[in-house]
Motif scaffolding. Structure first.
Motif, PDB file in Angstrom:
ATOM      1  N   ALA A 116      43.354 -21.546  10.036  1.00  0.00           N
ATOM      2  CA  ALA A 116      43.424 -20.083   9.972  1.00  0.00           C
ATOM      3  C   ALA A 116      44.687 -19.600   9.272  1.00  0.00           C
ATOM      4  N   THR A 117      45.745 -20.415   9.223  1.00  0.00           N
ATOM      5  CA  THR A 117      46.989 -19.972   8.604  1.00  0.00           C
ATOM      6  C   THR A 117      47.053 -20.276   7.112  1.00  0.00           C
ATOM      7  N   ILE A 118      46.074 -20.969   6.553  1.00  0.00           N
ATOM      8  CA  ILE A 118      46.070 -21.270   5.122  1.00  0.00           C
ATOM      9  C   ILE A 118      45.698 -20.008   4.362  1.00  0.00           C
ATOM     10  N   PRO A 119      46.540 -19.585   3.405  1.00  0.00           N
ATOM     11  CA  PRO A 119      46.225 -18.361   2.648  1.00  0.00           C
ATOM     12  C   PRO A 119      45.134 -18.630   1.615  1.00  0.00           C
ATOM     13  N   VAL A 120      43.943 -18.138   1.875  1.00  0.00           N
ATOM     14  CA  VAL A 120      42.806 -18.328   0.981  1.00  0.00           C
ATOM     15  C   VAL A 120      42.368 -16.964   0.484  1.00  0.00           C
ATOM     16  N   SER A 121      42.106 -16.867  -0.820  1.00  0.00           N
ATOM     17  CA  SER A 121      41.638 -15.607  -1.379  1.00  0.00           C
ATOM     18  C   SER A 121      40.403 -15.846  -2.235  1.00  0.00           C
ATOM     19  N   PRO A 122      39.439 -14.961  -2.138  1.00  0.00           N
ATOM     20  CA  PRO A 122      38.239 -15.115  -2.967  1.00  0.00           C
ATOM     21  C   PRO A 122      38.508 -14.694  -4.412  1.00  0.00           C
ATOM     22  N   GLN A 123      37.974 -15.441  -5.365  1.00  0.00           N
ATOM     23  CA  GLN A 123      38.125 -15.150  -6.782  1.00  0.00           C
ATOM     24  C   GLN A 123      36.733 -15.012  -7.386  1.00  0.00           C
ATOM     25  N   VAL A 124      36.493 -13.931  -8.117  1.00  0.00           N
ATOM     26  CA  VAL A 124      35.204 -13.724  -8.768  1.00  0.00           C
ATOM     27  C   VAL A 124      35.252 -14.398 -10.134  1.00  0.00           C
ATOM     28  N   THR A 125      34.334 -15.297 -10.382  1.00  0.00           N
ATOM     29  CA  THR A 125      34.236 -16.014 -11.649  1.00  0.00           C
ATOM     30  C   THR A 125      32.846 -15.815 -12.224  1.00  0.00           C
ATOM     31  N   PRO A 126      32.641 -16.195 -13.473  1.00  0.00           N
ATOM     32  CA  PRO A 126      31.293 -16.072 -14.035  1.00  0.00           C
ATOM     33  C   PRO A 126      30.253 -16.909 -13.295  1.00  0.00           C
ATOM     34  N   HIS A 127      30.702 -17.935 -12.574  1.00  0.00           N
ATOM     35  CA  HIS A 127      29.774 -18.789 -11.837  1.00  0.00           C
ATOM     36  C   HIS A 127      29.519 -18.279 -10.433  1.00  0.00           C
ATOM     37  N   GLY A 128      30.177 -17.236 -10.025  1.00  0.00           N
ATOM     38  CA  GLY A 128      30.037 -16.702  -8.675  1.00  0.00           C
ATOM     39  C   GLY A 128      31.388 -16.481  -8.040  1.00  0.00           C
ATOM     40  N   VAL A 129      31.418 -16.491  -6.740  1.00  0.00           N
ATOM     41  CA  VAL A 129      32.665 -16.277  -6.003  1.00  0.00           C
ATOM     42  C   VAL A 129      33.199 -17.638  -5.565  1.00  0.00           C
ATOM     43  N   GLU A 130      34.480 -17.876  -5.855  1.00  0.00           N
ATOM     44  CA  GLU A 130      35.120 -19.114  -5.455  1.00  0.00           C
ATOM     45  C   GLU A 130      36.298 -18.790  -4.550  1.00  0.00           C
TER      46      GLU A 130
END
Length: 75
Positions: free
Chosen positions: A29-43
């Motif tokens: 839960a403490t790992i900073p993860v952010s969603p990134q929109v790419t041409p292949h979808g959301v990563e």
């Protein structure tokens, strides 16, 4: 309407298993993860931490002081 309440004893193995699961979920839960929109979808990508160390603070202060001295601002 008398119901007997049965108290169940939890084994040590189960307690340690639950503690391990709780500890690992806290770490995840403490790992900073952010969603990134790419041409292949959301990563999902892990953010990179930038440490501001004592050395970096000294170098930055020295650089700012030199620039101020050249412009005529004295501290």
């Amino acid at each position: 309407m008398t119901e007997e309440i049965k108290s169940e004893v939890i084994s040590r193995r189960r307690v340690f298993s639950l503690l391990g699961l709780a500890a690992s979920s806290l770490v995840v839960a403490t790992i900073p993860v952010s969603p990134q929109v790419t041409p292949h979808g959301v990563e999902l990508s892990v953010d990179q931490a930038q440490a501001y160390t004592y050395r970096r603070a000294r170098v930055t202060t020295r650089r700012v002081s030199r620039r101020a001295y050249r412009r005529g601002y004295y501290y």
